[in-house]
Design a protein around this motif. Structure first.
Motif, PDB file in Angstrom:
ATOM      1  N   THR A  21       7.314  47.939   3.899  1.00 13.42           N
ATOM      2  CA  THR A  21       6.069  47.724   3.159  1.00 13.42           C
ATOM      3  C   THR A  21       5.092  48.803   3.072  1.00 13.42           C
ATOM      4  O   THR A  21       4.212  48.721   2.095  1.00 13.42           O
ATOM      5  CB  THR A  21       5.339  46.496   3.792  1.00 13.42           C
ATOM      6  OG1 THR A  21       5.007  46.938   4.944  1.00 13.42           O
ATOM      7  CG2 THR A  21       6.007  45.115   3.690  1.00 13.42           C
ATOM      8  N   ASP A  61       8.646  39.765   0.662  1.00 13.18           N
ATOM      9  CA  ASP A  61       7.774  39.689  -0.389  1.00 13.18           C
ATOM     10  C   ASP A  61       6.452  38.939   0.251  1.00 13.18           C
ATOM     11  O   ASP A  61       5.195  39.332   0.008  1.00 13.18           O
ATOM     12  CB  ASP A  61       8.293  38.841  -1.588  1.00 13.18           C
ATOM     13  CG  ASP A  61       9.034  39.655  -2.322  1.00 13.18           C
ATOM     14  OD1 ASP A  61       9.076  41.029  -2.595  1.00 13.18           O
ATOM     15  OD2 ASP A  61       9.789  39.110  -3.252  1.00 13.18           O
ATOM     16  N   GLU A  62       6.924  37.967   1.196  1.00 11.02           N
ATOM     17  CA  GLU A  62       5.703  37.178   1.534  1.00 11.02           C
ATOM     18  C   GLU A  62       5.107  38.148   2.852  1.00 11.02           C
ATOM     19  O   GLU A  62       3.717  38.054   2.715  1.00 11.02           O
ATOM     20  CB  GLU A  62       6.060  35.960   2.340  1.00 11.02           C
ATOM     21  CG  GLU A  62       6.934  34.942   1.359  1.00 11.02           C
ATOM     22  CD  GLU A  62       5.631  34.511   0.123  1.00 11.02           C
ATOM     23  OE1 GLU A  62       4.444  34.357   0.581  1.00 11.02           O
ATOM     24  OE2 GLU A  62       6.159  34.419  -0.886  1.00 11.02           O
ATOM     25  N   ARG A  64       4.698  41.361   2.437  1.00 15.91           N
ATOM     26  CA  ARG A  64       3.848  42.355   1.727  1.00 15.91           C
ATOM     27  C   ARG A  64       2.464  41.729   1.373  1.00 15.91           C
ATOM     28  O   ARG A  64       1.370  42.378   1.424  1.00 15.91           O
ATOM     29  CB  ARG A  64       4.723  42.619   0.482  1.00 15.91           C
ATOM     30  CG  ARG A  64       4.046  43.672  -0.199  1.00 15.91           C
ATOM     31  CD  ARG A  64       4.937  44.226  -1.326  1.00 15.91           C
ATOM     32  NE  ARG A  64       5.605  43.415  -2.545  1.00 15.91           N
ATOM     33  CZ  ARG A  64       4.998  43.633  -3.701  1.00 15.91           C
ATOM     34  NH1 ARG A  64       4.387  44.210  -4.062  1.00 15.91           N
ATOM     35  NH2 ARG A  64       5.398  42.190  -4.309  1.00 15.91           N
ATOM     36  N   ALA A  65       2.694  40.429   1.122  1.00 17.49           N
ATOM     37  CA  ALA A  65       1.376  39.641   0.339  1.00 17.49           C
ATOM     38  C   ALA A  65       0.511  39.375   1.551  1.00 17.49           C
ATOM     39  O   ALA A  65      -0.734  39.674   1.278  1.00 17.49           O
ATOM     40  CB  ALA A  65       1.923  38.538  -0.216  1.00 17.49           C
ATOM     41  N   LEU A 139       2.192  40.731  -7.963  1.00 14.35           N
ATOM     42  CA  LEU A 139       2.096  39.757  -6.864  1.00 14.35           C
ATOM     43  C   LEU A 139       2.299  38.519  -7.812  1.00 14.35           C
ATOM     44  O   LEU A 139       1.563  38.310  -8.942  1.00 14.35           O
ATOM     45  CB  LEU A 139       0.971  39.687  -6.170  1.00 14.35           C
ATOM     46  CG  LEU A 139       0.856  40.839  -4.925  1.00 14.35           C
ATOM     47  CD1 LEU A 139      -0.587  40.584  -4.127  1.00 14.35           C
ATOM     48  CD2 LEU A 139       1.948  40.796  -4.131  1.00 14.35           C
ATOM     49  N   THR A 140       2.875  37.417  -7.210  1.00 14.84           N
ATOM     50  CA  THR A 140       2.837  36.113  -7.961  1.00 14.84           C
ATOM     51  C   THR A 140       1.700  35.658  -7.785  1.00 14.84           C
ATOM     52  O   THR A 140       0.767  35.975  -6.816  1.00 14.84           O
ATOM     53  CB  THR A 140       4.091  35.200  -7.398  1.00 14.84           C
ATOM     54  OG1 THR A 140       3.601  34.989  -6.176  1.00 14.84           O
ATOM     55  CG2 THR A 140       5.387  35.845  -7.837  1.00 14.84           C
ATOM     56  N   GLN A 143       1.082  34.530  -4.057  1.00 14.67           N
ATOM     57  CA  GLN A 143       0.897  35.742  -3.331  1.00 14.67           C
ATOM     58  C   GLN A 143      -0.540  36.137  -3.426  1.00 14.67           C
ATOM     59  O   GLN A 143      -1.273  36.479  -2.492  1.00 14.67           O
ATOM     60  CB  GLN A 143       1.884  36.751  -3.685  1.00 14.67           C
ATOM     61  CG  GLN A 143       3.371  36.255  -3.085  1.00 14.67           C
ATOM     62  CD  GLN A 143       4.298  37.242  -3.489  1.00 14.67           C
ATOM     63  OE1 GLN A 143       4.234  37.994  -4.450  1.00 14.67           O
ATOM     64  NE2 GLN A 143       5.632  37.177  -2.934  1.00 14.67           N
TER      65      GLN A 143
END
Length: 192
Positions: A21, A61-62, A64-65, A139-140, A143
């Protein structure tokens, strides 16, 4: 804290988190503060991550968010963070335009980019942040919502409003540049 809390598994997990990250987090922070401050902010974020490693989600990913959320809150604590981020964003956009013009791009394309830079400058910091999370950081909605501490539905609503505001400012850019000329002509006619 007992010995098992700081043993190799914890250290390895943190090292893996850092490797996965760091670059994305640094880019996230560099768009918001001058480059000379970015690494200090990232270091503070990783200090929080080390202290709260059990709270960091296991998925990359989580995680990172989650780190982006910590960074966002760290930056928000500084009163001048918004001003620094906006100045950096404008500087990056201007540098890209200067490079594009020097490369001999189509004048229409350069003009559209200039309109976009002007439209970006007119956006509120809230709209800039929302668009940056969705477009630049990739990001989604869930996120990005976590980064901002809001619900995904609220983030989608903000994103819709930010896109609409950007479109309105971009569409108004040419009219804004011609407006003073028309006003000056009208004023000179009425003075006659």
């Amino acid at each position: 804290m007992n010995v098992t809390d700081t043993g190799p598994p914890r250290t390895q997990r943190f090292a893996q988190l850092y490797e996965q990250t760091y670059a994305a987090l640094l880019r996230f922070v560099e768009r918001r503060v001058p480059p000379s401050h970015a690494e200090d902010v990232v270091a503070d974020v990783f200090l929080v991550a080390w202290r709260r490693l059990d709270d960091v989600p296991p998925a990359a990913d989580e995680a990172r968010a989650w780190l982006f959320g910590v960074a966002h809150r760290t930056l928000r604590n500084g009163l001048r963070a918004d001003q620094r981020r906006q100045a950096l964003t404008i500087r990056i956009a201007d540098d890209r335009l200067t490079g594009a013009a020097a490369a001999g791009l189509d004048p229409e394309s350069v003009a559209r980019r200039l309109d976009l830079v002007q439209a970006w400058r007119r956006l509120s910091p809230r709209h800039q942040e929302t668009l940056a999370l969705a477009v630049w950081d990739g990001l989604t909605a869930p996120q990005a919502a976590r980064v901002l501490g809001i619900s995904p539905v609220a983030f989608r609503l903000r994103l819709t409003r930010a896109r609409r505001a950007l479109r309105l400012h971009a569409d108004a850019a040419p009219a804004t540049t011609t407006q003073p000329v028309a006003t000056a002509t009208t004023n000179s006619r009425s003075a006659r």
